[in-house]
Design an enzyme around this catalytic site. Structure first.
Site, PDB file in Angstrom:
ATOM      1  N   THR A  27       0.869  -1.171   0.000  1.00  0.00           N
ATOM      2  CA  THR A  27       0.000   0.000   0.000  1.00  0.00           C
ATOM      3  C   THR A  27       0.906   1.221   0.000  1.00  0.00           C
ATOM      4  O   THR A  27       2.118   1.107   0.193  1.00  0.00           O
ATOM      5  CB  THR A  27      -0.884   0.032   1.271  1.00  0.00           C
ATOM      6  OG1 THR A  27      -0.028   0.135   2.413  1.00  0.00           O
ATOM      7  CG2 THR A  27      -1.734  -1.225   1.399  1.00  0.00           C
ATOM      8  N   ALA A  60       3.256  -1.284   4.902  1.00  0.00           N
ATOM      9  CA  ALA A  60       2.512  -0.142   5.429  1.00  0.00           C
ATOM     10  C   ALA A  60       3.485   1.033   5.496  1.00  0.00           C
ATOM     11  O   ALA A  60       4.521   0.947   6.161  1.00  0.00           O
ATOM     12  CB  ALA A  60       1.961  -0.470   6.808  1.00  0.00           C
ATOM     13  N   VAL A  86       7.548  -2.390   7.267  1.00  0.00           N
ATOM     14  CA  VAL A  86       7.512  -0.926   7.352  1.00  0.00           C
ATOM     15  C   VAL A  86       8.085  -0.328   6.069  1.00  0.00           C
ATOM     16  O   VAL A  86       9.225  -0.598   5.693  1.00  0.00           O
ATOM     17  CB  VAL A  86       8.308  -0.426   8.578  1.00  0.00           C
ATOM     18  CG1 VAL A  86       8.276   1.101   8.647  1.00  0.00           C
ATOM     19  CG2 VAL A  86       7.756  -1.039   9.864  1.00  0.00           C
ATOM     20  N   LYS A  87       7.253   0.470   5.400  1.00  0.00           N
ATOM     21  CA  LYS A  87       7.664   1.047   4.113  1.00  0.00           C
ATOM     22  C   LYS A  87       8.191   2.459   4.346  1.00  0.00           C
ATOM     23  O   LYS A  87       7.501   3.303   4.950  1.00  0.00           O
ATOM     24  CB  LYS A  87       6.458   1.055   3.177  1.00  0.00           C
ATOM     25  CG  LYS A  87       6.779   1.160   1.703  1.00  0.00           C
ATOM     26  CD  LYS A  87       5.511   0.945   0.891  1.00  0.00           C
ATOM     27  CE  LYS A  87       5.763   1.026  -0.591  1.00  0.00           C
ATOM     28  NZ  LYS A  87       4.500   1.041  -1.358  1.00  0.00           N
ATOM     29  N   LEU A  88       9.406   2.698   3.879  1.00  0.00           N
ATOM     30  CA  LEU A  88      10.093   3.963   4.142  1.00  0.00           C
ATOM     31  C   LEU A  88      10.616   4.544   2.836  1.00  0.00           C
ATOM     32  O   LEU A  88      11.139   3.802   1.991  1.00  0.00           O
ATOM     33  CB  LEU A  88      11.294   3.712   5.066  1.00  0.00           C
ATOM     34  CG  LEU A  88      10.961   3.129   6.440  1.00  0.00           C
ATOM     35  CD1 LEU A  88      12.092   2.262   6.953  1.00  0.00           C
ATOM     36  CD2 LEU A  88      10.655   4.258   7.414  1.00  0.00           C
TER      37      LEU A  88
END
Ligand code: G3P
Length: 218
Positions: A27, A60, A86-88
């Protein structure tokens, strides 16, 4: 190659999951906004629901752009469900946060990657996934698939463990091209995944089989 579906739409996620070939979901804030999910609590509930459906990796994305904010947000997202990645963003602060999470065993997806140099930094910082954006490079007359292939070559040559997650896939042909390029994952719109099924000879062949069966069996 793993298949992720690139959407926050629960119906599409359920449909992709029901196909029996789904490995995960990605996402981003735009996709969450498209589903009109407002506020932190609603976002968190939505991620938990996606994880419940998929039982595979769910990226996310943090909203914070500073290191401390990314860490705070990322830790709270990671605590939601063991499937959360964890999307960074691939910025200096984002790379620092990738390293922070890698050191603590929290998985990350380093996103908005448009060059081999960025992919190198993501891998050195210990990202689980790196997301080169294929379609957005094609949009500006660059070669998105070639970037995926280049990153794969470099990672293999140097033994980096970071998985290449081809993102911004726009159509079925992109999936096949990323497969040829050696991508570990393709995150795709549902329509592009379904496009893999389409072949006129399958359709006409099945129609013929059924017609022959009906002719004899009534
Ligand atoms: O999740 C990031 C990426 O897949 C976005 O795709 O089509 O907005 O370039 P797109």
């Amino acid at each position: 190659m793993k298949f992720f579906v690139d959407t926050a739409n629960l119906d599409q996620i359920r449909e992709a999951h029901a196909m029996g070939v789904l490995d995960g979901v990605t996402t981003n804030p735009s996709l969450m906004a498209r589903e009109n999910i407002r506020g932190e609590e609603a976002c968190r509930r939505h991620y938990v629901e996606i994880c419940r459906i998929v039982q595979g990796d769910v990226s996310a994305e943090v909203i914070a752009t500073d290191f401390e904010g990314m860490v705070r947000e990322g830790e709270s997202l990671a605590a939601l469900d063991p499937h959360i990645v964890v999307k960074l963003p691939c910025t200096a602060e984002g790379i620092r946060a990738v390293r922070y999470f890698a050191d603590r065993g929290i998985r990350t997806n380093c996103t908005l990657v448009f060059s081999v140099g960025q992919a190198l930094l993501a891998a050195k910082a210990g990202a689980t996934y790196v997301s080169p954006f294929v379609g957005r490079l094609d949009d500006i007359s660059e070669d998105g698939v070639e970037l995926v292939a280049h990153i794969v070559r470099v990672y293999r040559a140097y033994g980096f463990k970071t998985q290449v997650l081809a993102a911004s896939i726009r159509h079925t042909r992109h999936i096949i091209q990323c497969l040829d390029a050696g991508a570990d994952v393709a995150t795709c719109p549902l329509a592009a995944i379904k496009g893999l099924l389409k072949h006129p000879l399958t359709e006409s062949g099945l129609a013929q089989f059924l017609a022959d069966h009906a002719r004899v069996n009534g």
